[in-house]
Motif scaffolding. Sequence first.
Motif, PDB file in Angstrom:
ATOM      1  N   HIS A  18       1.257  -1.275   0.071  1.00  0.00           N
ATOM      2  CA  HIS A  18       0.340   0.430  -0.155  1.00  0.00           C
ATOM      3  C   HIS A  18       1.083   0.551   0.198  1.00  0.00           C
ATOM      4  CE1 HIS A  18      -3.946  -1.679   0.385  1.00  0.00           C
ATOM      5  NE2 HIS A  18      -3.198  -2.204   1.138  1.00  0.00           N
ATOM      6  N   ARG A  19       1.974   0.962  -0.468  1.00  0.00           N
ATOM      7  CA  ARG A  19       3.031   2.259  -0.901  1.00  0.00           C
ATOM      8  C   ARG A  19       2.901   2.281  -2.055  1.00  0.00           C
ATOM      9  NH1 ARG A  19       2.348   3.084   3.748  1.00  0.00           N
ATOM     10  NH2 ARG A  19       3.484   2.425   5.940  1.00  0.00           N
ATOM     11  N   LEU A  20       2.411   3.667  -2.812  1.00  0.00           N
ATOM     12  CA  LEU A  20       2.894   3.988  -3.778  1.00  0.00           C
ATOM     13  C   LEU A  20       4.266   4.284  -4.715  1.00  0.00           C
ATOM     14  CD1 LEU A  20       1.313   5.134  -6.808  1.00  0.00           C
ATOM     15  CD2 LEU A  20       1.414   7.800  -5.718  1.00  0.00           C
ATOM     16  N   TRP A  21       5.491   4.117  -4.246  1.00  0.00           N
ATOM     17  CA  TRP A  21       6.718   4.409  -4.528  1.00  0.00           C
ATOM     18  C   TRP A  21       6.975   3.394  -4.391  1.00  0.00           C
ATOM     19  CZ3 TRP A  21      10.134   1.753  -1.505  1.00  0.00           C
ATOM     20  CH2 TRP A  21       9.873   1.521  -0.590  1.00  0.00           C
ATOM     21  N   LEU A  22       6.777   2.248  -3.791  1.00  0.00           N
ATOM     22  CA  LEU A  22       7.001   0.926  -3.318  1.00  0.00           C
ATOM     23  C   LEU A  22       6.189   0.266  -5.205  1.00  0.00           C
ATOM     24  CD1 LEU A  22       8.224  -2.339  -2.533  1.00  0.00           C
ATOM     25  CD2 LEU A  22       6.355  -1.905  -0.828  1.00  0.00           C
ATOM     26  N   THR A  23       4.701   0.475  -5.356  1.00  0.00           N
ATOM     27  CA  THR A  23       4.722  -0.048  -6.033  1.00  0.00           C
ATOM     28  C   THR A  23       4.859   0.482  -7.538  1.00  0.00           C
ATOM     29  OG1 THR A  23       2.303  -0.203  -5.342  1.00  0.00           O
ATOM     30  CG2 THR A  23       2.366   0.222  -7.178  1.00  0.00           C
ATOM     31  N   ALA A  24       5.160   2.436  -8.109  1.00  0.00           N
ATOM     32  CA  ALA A  24       6.115   1.948  -8.904  1.00  0.00           C
ATOM     33  C   ALA A  24       7.507   2.080  -9.264  1.00  0.00           C
ATOM     34  CB  ALA A  24       6.027   3.525  -8.646  1.00  0.00           C
ATOM     35  N   LEU A  25       8.103   0.953  -8.127  1.00  0.00           N
ATOM     36  CA  LEU A  25       9.849   0.805  -8.186  1.00  0.00           C
ATOM     37  C   LEU A  25       9.752  -0.548  -8.790  1.00  0.00           C
ATOM     38  CD1 LEU A  25      12.420   1.329  -7.338  1.00  0.00           C
ATOM     39  CD2 LEU A  25      11.879   0.197  -5.291  1.00  0.00           C
ATOM     40  N   VAL A  26       8.453  -1.220  -8.627  1.00  0.00           N
ATOM     41  CA  VAL A  26       8.062  -2.647  -8.914  1.00  0.00           C
ATOM     42  C   VAL A  26       7.275  -3.237 -10.135  1.00  0.00           C
ATOM     43  CG1 VAL A  26       6.285  -5.029  -8.938  1.00  0.00           C
ATOM     44  CG2 VAL A  26       7.846  -3.615  -6.501  1.00  0.00           C
ATOM     45  N   ALA A  27       6.250  -1.488 -10.503  1.00  0.00           N
ATOM     46  CA  ALA A  27       6.219  -1.721 -11.584  1.00  0.00           C
ATOM     47  C   ALA A  27       7.254  -1.122 -13.154  1.00  0.00           C
ATOM     48  CB  ALA A  27       5.362  -0.449 -11.679  1.00  0.00           C
ATOM     49  N   LEU A  28       8.061  -0.443 -13.077  1.00  0.00           N
ATOM     50  CA  LEU A  28       8.696   0.363 -13.876  1.00  0.00           C
ATOM     51  C   LEU A  28       9.633  -1.330 -14.319  1.00  0.00           C
ATOM     52  CD1 LEU A  28       9.348   2.630 -15.809  1.00  0.00           C
ATOM     53  CD2 LEU A  28      11.598   3.380 -14.046  1.00  0.00           C
ATOM     54  N   PRO A  29       9.803  -1.897 -14.095  1.00  0.00           N
ATOM     55  CA  PRO A  29      11.381  -2.882 -15.370  1.00  0.00           C
ATOM     56  C   PRO A  29      10.527  -3.805 -15.146  1.00  0.00           C
ATOM     57  CG  PRO A  29      11.846  -3.194 -12.272  1.00  0.00           C
ATOM     58  CD  PRO A  29      10.506  -1.615 -12.313  1.00  0.00           C
ATOM     59  N   ILE A  30       8.589  -4.017 -14.429  1.00  0.00           N
ATOM     60  CA  ILE A  30       7.848  -4.580 -15.109  1.00  0.00           C
ATOM     61  C   ILE A  30       7.146  -4.727 -16.467  1.00  0.00           C
ATOM     62  CG2 ILE A  30       5.846  -6.117 -14.915  1.00  0.00           C
ATOM     63  CD1 ILE A  30       6.426  -6.164 -11.613  1.00  0.00           C
ATOM     64  N   LEU A  31       7.594  -3.067 -16.209  1.00  0.00           N
ATOM     65  CA  LEU A  31       6.194  -2.175 -17.279  1.00  0.00           C
ATOM     66  C   LEU A  31       7.259  -2.080 -19.537  1.00  0.00           C
ATOM     67  CD1 LEU A  31       4.496   0.237 -16.253  1.00  0.00           C
ATOM     68  CD2 LEU A  31       3.048  -1.159 -17.146  1.00  0.00           C
ATOM     69  N   VAL A  32       8.995  -2.372 -18.458  1.00  0.00           N
ATOM     70  CA  VAL A  32       9.380  -2.408 -19.384  1.00  0.00           C
ATOM     71  C   VAL A  32       9.812  -3.619 -20.354  1.00  0.00           C
ATOM     72  CG1 VAL A  32      11.882  -2.758 -20.038  1.00  0.00           C
ATOM     73  CG2 VAL A  32      11.115  -0.435 -18.854  1.00  0.00           C
ATOM     74  N   TRP A  33      10.113  -4.852 -19.119  1.00  0.00           N
ATOM     75  CA  TRP A  33       9.713  -5.883 -19.671  1.00  0.00           C
ATOM     76  C   TRP A  33       8.667  -6.449 -20.461  1.00  0.00           C
ATOM     77  CZ3 TRP A  33       6.179  -9.571 -17.360  1.00  0.00           C
ATOM     78  CH2 TRP A  33       6.461 -11.002 -17.752  1.00  0.00           C
ATOM     79  N   MET A  34       7.134  -6.302 -20.494  1.00  0.00           N
ATOM     80  CA  MET A  34       6.009  -6.121 -20.802  1.00  0.00           C
ATOM     81  C   MET A  34       6.095  -5.898 -22.082  1.00  0.00           C
ATOM     82  SD  MET A  34       3.023  -6.048 -17.806  1.00  0.00           S
ATOM     83  CE  MET A  34       1.964  -5.686 -18.801  1.00  0.00           C
ATOM     84  N   GLY A  35       6.508  -4.534 -22.030  1.00  0.00           N
ATOM     85  CA  GLY A  35       6.452  -3.362 -23.660  1.00  0.00           C
ATOM     86  C   GLY A  35       7.302  -4.691 -24.414  1.00  0.00           C
ATOM     87  N   PHE A  36       8.614  -4.751 -23.881  1.00  0.00           N
ATOM     88  CA  PHE A  36       9.455  -5.592 -25.153  1.00  0.00           C
ATOM     89  C   PHE A  36       8.783  -6.260 -25.438  1.00  0.00           C
ATOM     90  CE2 PHE A  36      12.549  -8.698 -25.325  1.00  0.00           C
ATOM     91  CZ  PHE A  36      13.411  -8.291 -26.774  1.00  0.00           C
ATOM     92  N   PHE A  37       8.595  -7.302 -24.657  1.00  0.00           N
ATOM     93  CA  PHE A  37       8.705  -8.909 -25.183  1.00  0.00           C
ATOM     94  C   PHE A  37       6.797  -8.684 -25.747  1.00  0.00           C
ATOM     95  CE2 PHE A  37      11.504 -10.412 -22.765  1.00  0.00           C
ATOM     96  CZ  PHE A  37      12.191 -11.582 -23.318  1.00  0.00           C
ATOM     97  N   LEU A  38       5.872  -7.241 -25.352  1.00  0.00           N
ATOM     98  CA  LEU A  38       4.914  -7.399 -26.067  1.00  0.00           C
ATOM     99  C   LEU A  38       4.705  -6.966 -27.181  1.00  0.00           C
ATOM    100  CD1 LEU A  38       2.261  -7.643 -22.952  1.00  0.00           C
ATOM    101  CD2 LEU A  38       2.804  -9.250 -24.748  1.00  0.00           C
ATOM    102  N   LEU A  39       5.654  -5.992 -27.395  1.00  0.00           N
ATOM    103  CA  LEU A  39       5.379  -4.225 -28.435  1.00  0.00           C
ATOM    104  C   LEU A  39       6.649  -4.751 -29.549  1.00  0.00           C
ATOM    105  CD1 LEU A  39       4.475  -2.029 -26.340  1.00  0.00           C
ATOM    106  CD2 LEU A  39       2.870  -3.233 -28.321  1.00  0.00           C
ATOM    107  N   LEU A  40       7.792  -4.951 -28.792  1.00  0.00           N
ATOM    108  CA  LEU A  40       9.051  -4.622 -29.791  1.00  0.00           C
ATOM    109  C   LEU A  40       9.490  -5.943 -29.948  1.00  0.00           C
ATOM    110  CD1 LEU A  40      10.836  -2.832 -30.740  1.00  0.00           C
ATOM    111  CD2 LEU A  40      12.345  -3.598 -28.128  1.00  0.00           C
ATOM    112  N   TRP A  41       9.922  -7.467 -29.375  1.00  0.00           N
ATOM    113  CA  TRP A  41      10.000  -8.683 -30.144  1.00  0.00           C
ATOM    114  C   TRP A  41       9.473  -9.309 -30.856  1.00  0.00           C
ATOM    115  CZ3 TRP A  41       8.161 -13.437 -29.411  1.00  0.00           C
ATOM    116  CH2 TRP A  41       8.294 -14.515 -29.707  1.00  0.00           C
ATOM    117  N   PRO A  42       8.123  -9.027 -31.161  1.00  0.00           N
ATOM    118  CA  PRO A  42       7.296  -9.351 -32.194  1.00  0.00           C
ATOM    119  C   PRO A  42       7.567  -8.955 -33.286  1.00  0.00           C
ATOM    120  CG  PRO A  42       5.710  -9.707 -30.973  1.00  0.00           C
ATOM    121  CD  PRO A  42       6.877  -8.764 -29.746  1.00  0.00           C
ATOM    122  N   ARG A  43       8.042  -7.787 -33.370  1.00  0.00           N
ATOM    123  CA  ARG A  43       8.446  -7.312 -34.901  1.00  0.00           C
ATOM    124  C   ARG A  43       9.884  -7.669 -34.769  1.00  0.00           C
ATOM    125  NH1 ARG A  43       5.911  -0.836 -32.930  1.00  0.00           N
ATOM    126  NH2 ARG A  43       3.612  -1.695 -32.890  1.00  0.00           N
TER     127      ARG A  43
END
Length: 82
Positions: free
Chosen positions: A38-63
């Motif tokens: 229940h901490r925004l900074w902790l969730t943001a810290l976790v979310a940033l690398p996960i969103l980068v990972w998801m973006g790479f594998f869902l958008l960039l890798w298939p192309r």
Amino acid sequence: MSDHQSINPWNYKPWWCQPWSILLTGNGLIAGSWWLGHRLWLTALVALPILVWMGFFLLLWPRLVQQAWTELARGEEQEMGE
């Protein structure tokens, strides 16, 4: 691309590396970090690398894979034409 069919790179990945599993895992980890801390900074810290990972594998890798296969097919066509 001449007469080649469009190749779906997801057909060559296991079930745990499909778009639906990447989205579920990433969103689950982000939601879990909020639920546990229940901490925004902790969730943001976790979310940033996960969103980068998801973006790479869902958008960039298939192309990138489709582009590589297209270039490979062109190279094979050129070799056969020689």
